[in-house]
Design an enzyme around this catalytic site. Sequence first.
Site, PDB file in Angstrom:
ATOM      1  CB  SER A  15     -34.195  13.671 -35.916  1.00 10.15           C
ATOM      2  OG  SER A  15     -33.239  14.263 -35.057  1.00 10.15           O
ATOM      3  CE1 TYR A  28     -31.881   9.010 -34.447  1.00  4.72           C
ATOM      4  CE2 TYR A  28     -31.326  11.287 -34.945  1.00  4.72           C
ATOM      5  CZ  TYR A  28     -32.212  10.346 -34.449  1.00  4.72           C
ATOM      6  OH  TYR A  28     -33.436  10.761 -33.973  1.00  4.72           O
TER       7      TYR A  28
END
Length: 163
Positions: A15, A28
């Site tokens: 990501s 995350y």
Amino acid sequence: VSLSPSVGRVVNISSMLGRMANPARSPYCITKFGVEAFSDCLRYEMYPLGVKVSVVEPGNFIAATSLYSPESIRAIAKKMWDELPEVVRKDYGKKYFDEKIAKMETYCSSGSTDTSPVIDAVTHALTATTPYTRYHPMDYYWWLRMQIVTHLPGAVSDMIYIR
Ligand SMILES: *[C@@H]1O[C@H](CO)[C@@H](O)[C@H](O)[C@H]1NC(C)=O
């Protein structure tokens, strides 16, 4: 055992938050930074075997993935608040917590709904003769922000993005 050259490909999905941090996203970010580190180690290890390792770092495609819904966020938030130690609840306060959760809910419909840049990146990584180490399917705002955060001194990017 003899391994034929250029036989393998590994394509990991990380990501943009595997390259730069973001508030209220530490779990995350930690896992995505981990995917980056794992893939980088593997790329060094597999190079002599002819296996190429790429990392795809998508930007915000939340709206396309339906990973989050306001309902699921509220349910998790309730569980988090209920399980917090009293001292932490007091330090932050319900107002602060609710504001952060409300902000999180606005993310549900944010980002691009067109995943084709991500699919194109994965396709290139799998099929190109010389795949890239990293792919950045994301909009220009986040692409620029990522370049600034990863290339300029921390003091400079903090001045721009920490508020
Ligand atoms: C990386 O991608 C490979 C397949 O290309 C997959 O088997 C592996 O689980 C992925 N690893 C991580 C940490 O995402």
